[in-house]
Each structure stands twice: as structure tokens, then as C-alpha cells.
Design an enzyme around this catalytic site. Structure first.
Site, PDB file in Angstrom:
ATOM      1  N   GLN A 113     -28.132 -44.812  -1.636  1.00  0.00           N
ATOM      2  CA  GLN A 113     -27.001 -45.388  -2.056  1.00  0.00           C
ATOM      3  C   GLN A 113     -26.984 -46.873  -1.464  1.00  0.00           C
ATOM      4  O   GLN A 113     -26.069 -47.867  -1.768  1.00  0.00           O
ATOM      5  CB  GLN A 113     -25.698 -44.859  -1.628  1.00  0.00           C
ATOM      6  CG  GLN A 113     -25.407 -43.396  -2.225  1.00  0.00           C
ATOM      7  CD  GLN A 113     -24.425 -42.612  -1.349  1.00  0.00           C
ATOM      8  OE1 GLN A 113     -23.197 -42.487  -1.840  1.00  0.00           O
ATOM      9  NE2 GLN A 113     -24.928 -42.032  -0.197  1.00  0.00           N
ATOM     10  N   ASN A 114     -27.902 -47.272  -0.659  1.00  0.00           N
ATOM     11  CA  ASN A 114     -27.936 -48.687  -0.016  1.00  0.00           C
ATOM     12  C   ASN A 114     -28.478 -49.697  -1.090  1.00  0.00           C
ATOM     13  O   ASN A 114     -29.570 -49.391  -1.709  1.00  0.00           O
ATOM     14  CB  ASN A 114     -28.518 -48.551   1.384  1.00  0.00           C
ATOM     15  CG  ASN A 114     -27.653 -47.670   2.302  1.00  0.00           C
ATOM     16  OD1 ASN A 114     -26.750 -47.155   2.093  1.00  0.00           O
ATOM     17  ND2 ASN A 114     -28.517 -46.932   3.524  1.00  0.00           N
ATOM     18  N   HIS A 131     -27.716 -47.330  -6.220  1.00  0.00           N
ATOM     19  CA  HIS A 131     -26.269 -48.409  -6.437  1.00  0.00           C
ATOM     20  C   HIS A 131     -27.193 -50.035  -6.696  1.00  0.00           C
ATOM     21  O   HIS A 131     -26.541 -50.932  -6.302  1.00  0.00           O
ATOM     22  CB  HIS A 131     -25.584 -48.322  -5.293  1.00  0.00           C
ATOM     23  CG  HIS A 131     -24.532 -47.015  -5.215  1.00  0.00           C
ATOM     24  ND1 HIS A 131     -24.043 -46.794  -4.072  1.00  0.00           N
ATOM     25  CD2 HIS A 131     -24.537 -46.143  -6.368  1.00  0.00           C
ATOM     26  CE1 HIS A 131     -23.314 -45.644  -4.278  1.00  0.00           C
ATOM     27  NE2 HIS A 131     -23.675 -45.284  -5.984  1.00  0.00           N
ATOM     28  N   CYS A 139     -28.606 -63.174 -14.641  1.00  0.00           N
ATOM     29  CA  CYS A 139     -27.644 -64.117 -15.334  1.00  0.00           C
ATOM     30  C   CYS A 139     -26.851 -63.005 -16.324  1.00  0.00           C
ATOM     31  O   CYS A 139     -27.444 -62.058 -17.199  1.00  0.00           O
ATOM     32  CB  CYS A 139     -28.272 -65.300 -16.347  1.00  0.00           C
ATOM     33  SG  CYS A 139     -27.015 -66.084 -17.175  1.00  0.00           S
ATOM     34  N   SER A 201     -20.762 -40.698   3.855  1.00  0.00           N
ATOM     35  CA  SER A 201     -19.518 -39.986   3.821  1.00  0.00           C
ATOM     36  C   SER A 201     -19.319 -38.941   2.817  1.00  0.00           C
ATOM     37  O   SER A 201     -18.470 -38.321   2.645  1.00  0.00           O
ATOM     38  CB  SER A 201     -18.281 -40.843   4.019  1.00  0.00           C
ATOM     39  OG  SER A 201     -18.610 -41.877   2.872  1.00  0.00           O
ATOM     40  N   ASN A 225     -25.464 -37.022  10.805  1.00  0.00           N
ATOM     41  CA  ASN A 225     -24.126 -37.797  11.015  1.00  0.00           C
ATOM     42  C   ASN A 225     -23.443 -37.735  12.075  1.00  0.00           C
ATOM     43  O   ASN A 225     -23.277 -36.561  12.663  1.00  0.00           O
ATOM     44  CB  ASN A 225     -23.202 -37.597   9.767  1.00  0.00           C
ATOM     45  CG  ASN A 225     -22.623 -38.775   9.413  1.00  0.00           C
ATOM     46  OD1 ASN A 225     -21.652 -39.027  10.292  1.00  0.00           O
ATOM     47  ND2 ASN A 225     -22.264 -38.774   7.893  1.00  0.00           N
ATOM     48  N   GLU A 227     -20.280 -38.158  12.494  1.00  0.00           N
ATOM     49  CA  GLU A 227     -19.192 -37.232  12.157  1.00  0.00           C
ATOM     50  C   GLU A 227     -19.222 -36.377  11.037  1.00  0.00           C
ATOM     51  O   GLU A 227     -20.221 -36.176  10.393  1.00  0.00           O
ATOM     52  CB  GLU A 227     -18.304 -38.593  11.723  1.00  0.00           C
ATOM     53  CG  GLU A 227     -17.783 -39.325  12.708  1.00  0.00           C
ATOM     54  CD  GLU A 227     -16.897 -40.536  12.329  1.00  0.00           C
ATOM     55  OE1 GLU A 227     -16.200 -40.307  11.334  1.00  0.00           O
ATOM     56  OE2 GLU A 227     -17.112 -41.625  13.066  1.00  0.00           O
TER      57      GLU A 227
HETATM   58  P1  OAD Z   1     -19.716 -44.597   4.001  1.00  0.00           P
HETATM   59  O1  OAD Z   1     -19.377 -46.176   4.788  1.00  0.00           O
HETATM   60  O2  OAD Z   1     -18.627 -44.130   3.357  1.00  0.00           O
HETATM   61  O3  OAD Z   1     -20.039 -43.727   5.219  1.00  0.00           O
HETATM   62  C1  OAD Z   1     -20.773 -44.001   6.187  1.00  0.00           C
HETATM   63  C2  OAD Z   1     -21.301 -42.610   6.986  1.00  0.00           C
HETATM   64  O4  OAD Z   1     -22.212 -43.113   8.050  1.00  0.00           O
HETATM   65  C3  OAD Z   1     -19.959 -42.127   7.716  1.00  0.00           C
HETATM   66  O5  OAD Z   1     -20.043 -40.540   7.585  1.00  0.00           O
HETATM   67  C4  OAD Z   1     -20.435 -42.410   9.167  1.00  0.00           C
HETATM   68  O6  OAD Z   1     -20.030 -41.193   9.949  1.00  0.00           O
HETATM   69  C5  OAD Z   1     -21.970 -42.430   9.244  1.00  0.00           C
HETATM   70  N1  OAD Z   1     -22.605 -43.136  10.337  1.00  0.00           N
HETATM   71  C6  OAD Z   1     -22.200 -44.181  10.898  1.00  0.00           C
HETATM   72  N2  OAD Z   1     -23.041 -44.512  12.056  1.00  0.00           N
HETATM   73  C7  OAD Z   1     -24.101 -43.704  11.702  1.00  0.00           C
HETATM   74  C8  OAD Z   1     -25.405 -43.575  12.430  1.00  0.00           C
HETATM   75  N3  OAD Z   1     -25.609 -44.421  13.585  1.00  0.00           N
HETATM   76  N4  OAD Z   1     -26.171 -42.634  11.880  1.00  0.00           N
HETATM   77  C9  OAD Z   1     -25.911 -42.032  10.719  1.00  0.00           C
HETATM   78  N5  OAD Z   1     -24.770 -41.766  10.131  1.00  0.00           N
HETATM   79  C10 OAD Z   1     -23.843 -42.724  10.803  1.00  0.00           C
HETATM   80  O7  OAD Z   1     -20.893 -45.072   3.310  1.00  0.00           O
HETATM   81  P2  OAD Z   1     -21.638 -44.544   2.190  1.00  0.00           P
HETATM   82  O8  OAD Z   1     -21.481 -43.039   1.991  1.00  0.00           O
HETATM   83  O9  OAD Z   1     -23.096 -44.930   2.095  1.00  0.00           O
HETATM   84  O10 OAD Z   1     -20.730 -48.173  -3.106  1.00  0.00           O
HETATM   85  O11 OAD Z   1     -20.701 -45.013   0.956  1.00  0.00           O
HETATM   86  C11 OAD Z   1     -21.125 -44.811  -0.419  1.00  0.00           C
HETATM   87  C12 OAD Z   1     -20.729 -45.976  -1.291  1.00  0.00           C
HETATM   88  O12 OAD Z   1     -19.444 -46.304  -1.189  1.00  0.00           O
HETATM   89  C13 OAD Z   1     -21.753 -47.120  -1.160  1.00  0.00           C
HETATM   90  O13 OAD Z   1     -22.690 -47.181  -1.598  1.00  0.00           O
HETATM   91  C14 OAD Z   1     -20.608 -48.405  -1.639  1.00  0.00           C
HETATM   92  C15 OAD Z   1     -19.333 -47.706  -1.025  1.00  0.00           C
HETATM   93  O14 OAD Z   1     -18.143 -48.155  -1.625  1.00  0.00           O
HETATM   94  C16 OAD Z   1     -20.444 -49.234  -3.983  1.00  0.00           C
HETATM   95  O15 OAD Z   1     -20.128 -50.078  -3.372  1.00  0.00           O
HETATM   96  C17 OAD Z   1     -20.608 -48.900  -5.305  1.00  0.00           C
END
Ligand code: OAD
Length: 259
Positions: A113-114, A131, A139, A201, A225, A227
Site C-alpha cells: 500500500q506504500n 496505491h 498532467c 492496520s 506488527n 500492535e
Molecule cells: P497505518 O498507519 O494505518 O498503519 C500502520 C501500521 O504499522 C500500524 O498497525 C502500526 O502498529 C504498524 N507499525 C508501526 N511501526 C511498525 C514497525 N516498526 N514495524 C511493523 N509495523 C509497524 O498504515 P497503513 O495500514 O499502511 O492510503 O494504511 C493504509 C492506507 O491508509 C495507506 O496506504 C493510506 C492510508 O490512508 C491512502 O492514502 C489511500
């Protein structure tokens, strides 16, 4: 951290590696769904949580509506993220995933998703970006591509030679995912015997659906994770702690078990 926790963690990793090796020895496919947490140790912020991006700015800044109505505000937000991404380096978690792909005979793919490109920078070859990618831009009028916009941008918002507004090639809220990437992710999730769910998450769909597809087909779900998430209860193994520690440890335990 106490010795008990370290011993417990090593045992979980050894058992997890043994279960994965067993499934891969039968020709199983392995996939990893990654989210912002995998890049946290590279200095890229996560979205949710106390220090998350969405604790500082409202989510609706990342929408096509804001892009078109308030392009300067949109680009101020996005350019700040680009600046972090421009200097970020892959961490031990990205590198371990690249080593896993290179070392496995079985098919392995990262579905991410990154938008930071750090998996590719670490050497991973099969990376499906659900994503988009913040280094690509185009453009909105003539679709000319702008892969090399400077960071930081000299003026906001960036404009095309045709006068059109340039936008990043990333998926904004309210937008659909790239069809080709999603189709391939679905195919891999259906074929996979093992899914590693790393640093997400798991609350944004359809990405969060990917591990569920594998799990519903009887595949092994492993969560990496610090958490708990909504997927934790489905995980056969939960590797609690930063991915930069868990993934190298998992790969070290898995390597000698591969035939
Ligand atoms: P989140 O910010 O929702 O979740 C990040 C996760 O990483 C959490 O569950 C943390 O506990 C975990 N975490 C933190 N530090 C960590 C580490 N060192 N090692 C492993 N895990 C760790 O991010 P995403 O799930 O990626 O979309 O969010 C999904 C989407 O929501 C993103 O792609 C973005 C966002 O809004 C768009 O912008 C369309």
C-alpha cells in the site's frame, strides 16, 4: 525487554519458520502485504496512531476534491511527504524481504500500500503497488508524465507545459485502485499458501481484503506488527515488534529449513 519475552519471541519465530517451510516445500506461493509500518524505521511516518499523518492533517486533504479545489494546499501536504520519501533509505525489513525473494525457489511477491518505492530500492523485484507511487506524476489535462519533479518543488502547485495541473500518480481517497495491480494481487492472494501481513492496520479496503482471501482459502496468515489489528485473531503467528527486527529473524530461521 525481559529474557522471557526474548525466549518466547524466538520460539514463535522458529515455529512460524517451520510452518512456512512446510507449506513452501509443497510448491506453495508466498506473498507479503505491506503497509506504512514497514517504512517506519526508514523515517517515513505511518498514517494512523499518535504520530500518524492523519493526526496532523485531516484525511480529506488526500482527495481529488481538494486537489482540484485547493491545489496549493494539496501540494503543500503532498510535497512534505515527497521530501521525506526522497531521502528515505530501505531498512532491515525491506532488505529482509528482498533477500527472501532472492533466496526462495517458491514464487514470492510483495503487495504494498506504500507509495515510497522502498521495496524496489531494497532490491525486491516483484512489487505490486496498490496505491501508486509518489515519484510518478502526470498532467491532469494532457496526461504527460513527470517522473522527475524536483523535491522540494520550487512553486506550488506544479503545472504542465500545457497549463494543466500536475498530480501525483497515487490513489487518493474516493478513487479506485489500479485495475491491473488489484487483479494481480487478487490472483496471488488466491494462489498463496502463506501471507505475511506487515506493518498495516488492515483497515483500508480493498487492500485489507488480500490477506483474507488467502486465509479463507486455508492459507497461513502471519502478522508482523508491534500492535494488534483486526486481522490478529486470524493470524496463526503474530510476530510482535518492529518489522526491522522480526523479518531478519524470520528469514534467518527459515533459510536452513528450505529444501
Ligand atoms: P497505518 O498507519 O494505518 O498503519 C500502520 C501500521 O504499522 C500500524 O498497525 C502500526 O502498529 C504498524 N507499525 C508501526 N511501526 C511498525 C514497525 N516498526 N514495524 C511493523 N509495523 C509497524 O498504515 P497503513 O495500514 O499502511 O492510503 O494504511 C493504509 C492506507 O491508509 C495507506 O496506504 C493510506 C492510508 O490512508 C491512502 O492514502 C489511500
Amino acid at each position: 525487554m525481559t529474557a522471557d519475552v526474548i525466549v518466547g519471541r524466538a520460539e514463535v519465530i522458529a515455529a512460524c519458520a517451520a510452518a512456512i517451510a512446510e507449506l513452501l516445500s509443497d510448491g506453495g506461493v508466498m506473498i507479503a502485504l505491506t503497509g506504512a509500518g514497514v517504512s517506519k524505521e526508514s523515517g517515513v511516518p505511518t498514517y494512523r496512531g499518535l504520530d500518524g499523518v492523519w493526526s496532523k492533517v485531516p484525511e480529506d486533504i488526500a482527495t481529488p476534491e481538494t486537489l482540484h479545489r485547493e491545489p496549493e494546499l494539496f501540494w503543500e501536504f503532498h510535497d512534505a511527504l515527497r521530501r521525506v520519501v526522497a531521502t528515505a533509505q530501505p531498512n532491515a525489513a525491506h532488505l529482509a524481504l528482498a533477500e527472501i525473494e532472492a533466496g526462495l525457489e517458491a514464487e514470492f511477491a510483495i503487495i504494498t500500500q506504500n507509495i515510497d518505492g522502498l521495496h524496489q530500492a531494497a532490491g525486491s523485484r516483484k512489487v505490486i503497488e496498490l496505491h501508486g507511487n509518489a515519484t510518478r506524476n502526470y498532467c491532469t489535462e494532457c496526461y504527460r508524465e513527470y517522473p522527475d519533479l524536483p523535491s522540494p518543488l520550487p512553486s506550488l502547485p506544479p503545472r504542465c507545459e500545457c497549463g494543466g495541473l500536475i498530480r501525483p500518480d497515487v490513489v487518493l481517497f474516493h478513487e479506485g485502485l489500479p485495475v491491473e495491480a488489484l487483479t494481480e494481487a487478487d490472483r496471488l492472494a488466491s494462489a498463496a499458501a502463506v501471507v505475511l501481513v506487515i506493518g498495516t492496520s488492515a483497515c483500508v479496503y480493498p487492500a485489507a481484503q488480500i490477506p483474507l482471501i488467502t486465509w479463507q482459502n486455508g492459507g497461513l496468515l502471519v502478522e508482523v506488527n508491534p500492535e494488534a489489528t483486526g486481522l490478529s485473531e486470524l493470524a496463526a503467528y503474530r510476530l510482535r515488534g518492529p518489522a526491522g527486527r522480526s523479518l531478519p529473524a524470520l528469514w534467518t530461521a527459515l533459510q536452513p529449513l528450505l529444501r
